[in-house]
Design a protein around this motif. Structure first.
Motif, PDB file in Angstrom:
ATOM      1  N   TYR A  58      -4.000   3.562  -0.744  1.00 21.15           N
ATOM      2  CA  TYR A  58      -5.305   3.283  -0.434  1.00 21.15           C
ATOM      3  C   TYR A  58      -6.094   3.645   0.879  1.00 21.15           C
ATOM      4  N   GLY A  59      -5.182   4.649   1.535  1.00 24.01           N
ATOM      5  CA  GLY A  59      -5.822   5.757   2.929  1.00 24.01           C
ATOM      6  C   GLY A  59      -5.768   4.736   4.377  1.00 24.01           C
ATOM      7  N   LEU A  60      -7.028   4.202   4.891  1.00 26.25           N
ATOM      8  CA  LEU A  60      -6.998   3.867   5.666  1.00 26.25           C
ATOM      9  C   LEU A  60      -6.668   1.636   5.668  1.00 26.25           C
ATOM     10  N   LEU A  61      -7.074   1.886   4.584  1.00 26.18           N
ATOM     11  CA  LEU A  61      -7.235   0.090   4.026  1.00 26.18           C
ATOM     12  C   LEU A  61      -5.811  -0.225   3.847  1.00 26.18           C
ATOM     13  N   CYS A  62      -5.326  -1.548   4.057  1.00 30.37           N
ATOM     14  CA  CYS A  62      -4.257  -2.614   3.164  1.00 30.37           C
ATOM     15  C   CYS A  62      -4.607  -3.671   2.752  1.00 30.37           C
ATOM     16  N   PRO A  63      -3.574  -3.920   1.965  1.00 33.45           N
ATOM     17  CA  PRO A  63      -3.963  -5.214   0.706  1.00 33.45           C
ATOM     18  C   PRO A  63      -3.822  -6.748   2.153  1.00 33.45           C
ATOM     19  N   ALA A  64      -4.841  -7.139   1.587  1.00 35.25           N
ATOM     20  CA  ALA A  64      -4.477  -9.081   2.586  1.00 35.25           C
ATOM     21  C   ALA A  64      -5.140  -9.592   0.996  1.00 35.25           C
ATOM     22  N   ALA A  65      -5.208  -9.435   0.277  1.00 32.11           N
ATOM     23  CA  ALA A  65      -4.868 -10.196  -0.901  1.00 32.11           C
ATOM     24  C   ALA A  65      -4.850  -9.606  -2.297  1.00 32.11           C
ATOM     25  N   ALA A  66      -3.923 -10.734  -3.699  1.00 29.78           N
ATOM     26  CA  ALA A  66      -3.685  -9.477  -4.816  1.00 29.78           C
ATOM     27  C   ALA A  66      -3.961 -11.186  -6.536  1.00 29.78           C
ATOM     28  N   GLY A  95      -3.036  -3.789 -13.543  1.00 28.79           N
ATOM     29  CA  GLY A  95      -3.944  -4.582 -14.261  1.00 28.79           C
ATOM     30  C   GLY A  95      -4.714  -5.752 -12.585  1.00 28.79           C
ATOM     31  N   ARG A  96      -4.128  -5.321 -12.279  1.00 31.63           N
ATOM     32  CA  ARG A  96      -4.461  -6.545 -10.875  1.00 31.63           C
ATOM     33  C   ARG A  96      -5.157  -5.943 -10.567  1.00 31.63           C
ATOM     34  N   PHE A  97      -6.141  -7.089  -8.838  1.00 32.04           N
ATOM     35  CA  PHE A  97      -6.910  -6.591  -8.329  1.00 32.04           C
ATOM     36  C   PHE A  97      -6.642  -7.117  -6.471  1.00 32.04           C
ATOM     37  N   LEU A  98      -6.931  -5.702  -6.034  1.00 31.34           N
ATOM     38  CA  LEU A  98      -6.659  -5.669  -4.306  1.00 31.34           C
ATOM     39  C   LEU A  98      -8.300  -6.077  -3.716  1.00 31.34           C
ATOM     40  N   VAL A  99      -7.570  -6.565  -2.419  1.00 31.18           N
ATOM     41  CA  VAL A  99      -8.768  -6.859  -1.656  1.00 31.18           C
ATOM     42  C   VAL A  99      -8.318  -6.406  -0.665  1.00 31.18           C
ATOM     43  N   LEU A 100      -9.081  -5.000  -0.444  1.00 25.50           N
ATOM     44  CA  LEU A 100      -8.303  -4.162   0.802  1.00 25.50           C
ATOM     45  C   LEU A 100      -9.142  -4.616   2.115  1.00 25.50           C
ATOM     46  N   VAL A 101      -8.906  -4.611   3.406  1.00 25.98           N
ATOM     47  CA  VAL A 101      -9.387  -4.455   4.425  1.00 25.98           C
ATOM     48  C   VAL A 101      -8.311  -3.306   5.603  1.00 25.98           C
ATOM     49  N   PHE A 102      -9.472  -3.536   6.833  1.00 24.73           N
ATOM     50  CA  PHE A 102      -8.443  -2.420   7.875  1.00 24.73           C
ATOM     51  C   PHE A 102      -7.282  -2.547   8.229  1.00 24.73           C
ATOM     52  N   PRO A 103      -6.545  -2.492   9.041  1.00 20.80           N
ATOM     53  CA  PRO A 103      -5.298  -2.968   9.503  1.00 20.80           C
ATOM     54  C   PRO A 103      -5.326  -4.162  10.609  1.00 20.80           C
ATOM     55  N   GLU A 104      -6.379  -3.417  11.644  1.00 18.79           N
ATOM     56  CA  GLU A 104      -6.688  -4.348  12.741  1.00 18.79           C
ATOM     57  C   GLU A 104      -7.113  -5.532  12.110  1.00 18.79           C
ATOM     58  N   GLU A 105      -7.631  -6.117  10.897  1.00 17.67           N
ATOM     59  CA  GLU A 105      -8.633  -7.162   9.588  1.00 17.67           C
ATOM     60  C   GLU A 105      -7.708  -7.611   9.594  1.00 17.67           C
ATOM     61  N   ALA A 106      -5.990  -6.966   8.748  1.00 16.46           N
ATOM     62  CA  ALA A 106      -5.047  -8.184   8.116  1.00 16.46           C
ATOM     63  C   ALA A 106      -4.920  -8.900   7.746  1.00 16.46           C
ATOM     64  N   GLU A 107      -3.933  -9.180   9.377  1.00 14.85           N
ATOM     65  CA  GLU A 107      -4.052 -10.465   9.501  1.00 14.85           C
ATOM     66  C   GLU A 107      -4.760 -12.091   9.437  1.00 14.85           C
ATOM     67  N   GLU A 108      -5.656 -11.462  10.343  1.00 10.87           N
ATOM     68  CA  GLU A 108      -7.169 -12.757  10.298  1.00 10.87           C
ATOM     69  C   GLU A 108      -7.099 -12.958   9.073  1.00 10.87           C
ATOM     70  N   ARG A 110      -5.290 -12.098   6.001  1.00 10.85           N
ATOM     71  CA  ARG A 110      -4.589 -12.860   5.266  1.00 10.85           C
ATOM     72  C   ARG A 110      -4.283 -14.664   5.942  1.00 10.85           C
ATOM     73  N   ARG A 111      -4.891 -14.532   6.906  1.00 12.22           N
ATOM     74  CA  ARG A 111      -5.016 -16.104   6.994  1.00 12.22           C
ATOM     75  C   ARG A 111      -5.797 -17.275   6.692  1.00 12.22           C
ATOM     76  N   LEU A 112      -7.219 -16.457   6.859  1.00 10.33           N
ATOM     77  CA  LEU A 112      -8.079 -16.765   5.535  1.00 10.33           C
ATOM     78  C   LEU A 112      -7.931 -17.222   4.430  1.00 10.33           C
ATOM     79  N   VAL A 113      -7.627 -15.669   3.806  1.00  6.46           N
ATOM     80  CA  VAL A 113      -7.458 -16.041   2.678  1.00  6.46           C
ATOM     81  C   VAL A 113      -6.147 -17.127   2.464  1.00  6.46           C
ATOM     82  N   GLY A 114      -5.181 -17.471   2.691  1.00  2.00           N
ATOM     83  CA  GLY A 114      -4.673 -18.303   2.719  1.00  2.00           C
ATOM     84  C   GLY A 114      -4.818 -19.977   3.081  1.00  2.00           C
ATOM     85  N   SER A 115      -5.411 -19.613   3.844  1.00  2.00           N
ATOM     86  CA  SER A 115      -5.979 -21.410   4.352  1.00  2.00           C
ATOM     87  C   SER A 115      -6.746 -21.928   3.178  1.00  2.00           C
ATOM     88  N   SER A 116      -7.907 -20.894   2.489  1.00  3.60           N
ATOM     89  CA  SER A 116      -8.138 -21.111   1.384  1.00  3.60           C
ATOM     90  C   SER A 116      -8.248 -21.413  -0.033  1.00  3.60           C
TER      91      SER A 116
END
Length: 116
Positions: A58-66, A95-108, A110-116
């Motif tokens: 996905y180039g410069l993006l990395c997955p934050a959620a699937a 068939g799965r969907f990924l939510v992609l973010v920039f690497p410097e924002e990936a940890e934050e 993932r924390r937001l998605v995991g806590s909700s």
């Protein structure tokens, strides 16, 4: 009246010969490029991005959620947008969907998605 010594044929003959010579060279080069041959560096190509399947690149993006649900992916993107994190979604071949973010924002993200 044409000259009688035949020098008027030299120019066109040289032009035809030069075009034929260059054509033969380019034809030979083309055959060498198309022939199957063993490349000693082929093992080094395996790790390069231009020689592999682009399924998970996905180039410069990395997955934050699937997720399997595209609506849930949109809700996750809205949650990340309210936190100020830029995101996008991509559909995988399975068939799965990924939510992609920039690497410097990936940890934050993932924390937001995991806590909700």
């Amino acid at each position: 009246m044409p000259p009688s010594d035949g020098w008027y044929l030299v120019g066109p003959f040289i032009a035809v010969a030069l075009v034929g010579f260059l054509g033969a060279i380019f034809w030979r080069i083309g055959l060498q490029w198309n022939q199957a041959r063993d490349d000693p560096l082929r093992d080094l190509y395996d790790g390069l991005a231009i020689f592999h399947d682009y399924g998970d690149d996905y180039g410069l993006l990395c997955p934050a959620a699937a997720t399997d649900d595209p609506d849930l992916a949109d809700q996750i993107r809205e949650l990340l947008a309210t936190a100020g994190i830029r995101s996008t979604s991509a559909a995988r071949p399975d068939g799965r969907f990924l939510v992609l973010v920039f690497p410097e924002e990936a940890e934050e993200a993932r924390r937001l998605v995991g806590s909700s």
